[in-house]
Design an enzyme around this catalytic site. Structure first.
Site, mmCIF file in Angstrom:
data_model
loop_
_atom_site.group_PDB
_atom_site.id
_atom_site.type_symbol
_atom_site.label_atom_id
_atom_site.label_comp_id
_atom_site.label_asym_id
_atom_site.label_seq_id
_atom_site.Cartn_x
_atom_site.Cartn_y
_atom_site.Cartn_z
ATOM 1 N N SER A 64 48.359 38.475 43.709
ATOM 2 C CA SER A 64 47.064 37.948 43.288
ATOM 3 C C SER A 64 46.023 39.068 43.194
ATOM 4 O O SER A 64 46.264 40.071 42.540
ATOM 5 C CB SER A 64 46.638 36.828 44.240
ATOM 6 O OG SER A 64 45.581 36.061 43.703
ATOM 7 N N ASP A 176 49.712 32.255 40.304
ATOM 8 C CA ASP A 176 49.370 33.045 41.488
ATOM 9 C C ASP A 176 50.544 33.226 42.453
ATOM 10 O O ASP A 176 51.166 32.265 42.903
ATOM 11 C CB ASP A 176 48.228 32.341 42.214
ATOM 12 C CG ASP A 176 47.440 33.269 43.106
ATOM 13 O OD1 ASP A 176 48.057 33.960 43.925
ATOM 14 O OD2 ASP A 176 46.204 33.302 42.972
#
Length: 278
Positions: A64, A176
């Protein structure tokens, strides 16, 4: 529609989740940078502490926001350059307004930002070996990108479900990496790192202010990712977990305080870090 299909096919040809390539020697040191949104400014402080002590990892693995910081660092940017870039960068700069489909924002701005900052480069061309962790949305499998277009890899790793539209490569949708590996120590081990420094900046759920439906949704995401992070970071050789200040804005003073907290935490662990790198 035809243009989107063409772009997806082209992207798939230059970026793919591939079997991890290990090292023959197990003495290499990996720096693992976890997800955490704006809290990833703490990563910059950790990098600064390593620089001041002449310590450089052989591998950087990011999830991320950690994949964004990690990619720029692996490309050769210093902590000073990263901090200056962060001071100029607002969260809106990494979002494209789109007609809502699988996200409120498009993710192409993330890829463009990486490309404009370090150029159109492949992961394997970076001076420090790098990998970005993402999640395949349909199957829930963790996916690791260690080859191909670095901007696309960071985009895949940073696409928050429901907020940023997934990256589509062929038939796959990537979101993510925090959903499956918020502090990707296991990935670093699988890539052959014998020693791992993990930096955990995930959000502690107990610090949340829950006043809206969005707050409630984000809190659920935080609870899941925090639990995964605590489990995985426990397997690192050295853990750096900055005590990041609670904040309600991302002004210059707040960003500076996050960087400083990261540097303080890494400095506190410096004896162990020197021994690890040594």
């Amino acid at each position: 529609m035809k243009r989107r299909v063409f772009l997806a096919a082209a992207a798939a040809s230059v970026l793919a989740a591939v079997p991890l390539r290990g090292w023959t020697a197990a003495s290499r040191v990996a720096l693992v940078l976890g997800g955490g949104g704006c809290r990833a400014h703490g990563h910059i402080g950790v990098i600064r502490a390593l620089e001041k002590n002449g310590l450089k990892p052989d591998l950087v693995v990011g999830t991320s926001a950690g994949s964004l910081v990690g990619a720029l660092y692996a490309a050769g940017m210093t902590s000073d350059q990263l901090e200056k870039l962060g001071q100029k960068l607002g969260s809106s700069a990494l979002r494209d307004w789109i007609v809502p489909k699988l996200g409120l924002f498009g993710g192409d701005a993330i890829r463009r930002f990486v490309t404009e900052t370090i150029g159109a480069r492949t992961i394997e061309s970076l001076p420090i070996r790098f990998a970005a962790v993402a999640t395949e949305l349909r199957t829930g499998r963790m996916m690791v990108f260690e080859r191909g277009d670095i901007g696309l890899a960071v985009q895949a790793s940073s696409s928050i479900p429901g907020l940023i539209e997934p990256l589509r490569l062929g038939e796959n949708l990537y979101v993510d990496g925090s959903l499956t590996s918020p502090v990707p120590v296991k990935v670093a081990r699988a890539m052959g790192a014998g020693r791992v420094v993990a930096v955990d900046v995930t959000f502690p759920p107990e610090q949340a202010s829950i006043e809206s439906p969005y707050d409630s949704l984000y809190q659920g995401f935080s609870i899941v990712t925090r639990r995964l992070a605590l489990d995985e970071r426990a397997t690192a050789d050295v853990l750096v977990a900055p005590q990041l200040p609670v904040h309600s804005d991302m002004g210059p003073a707040t960003m500076r305080s996050l960087v400083e907290a990261g540097e303080r935490s890494a400095t506190h662990e410096m004896a162990r870090l020197r021994a690890l790198f040594g």
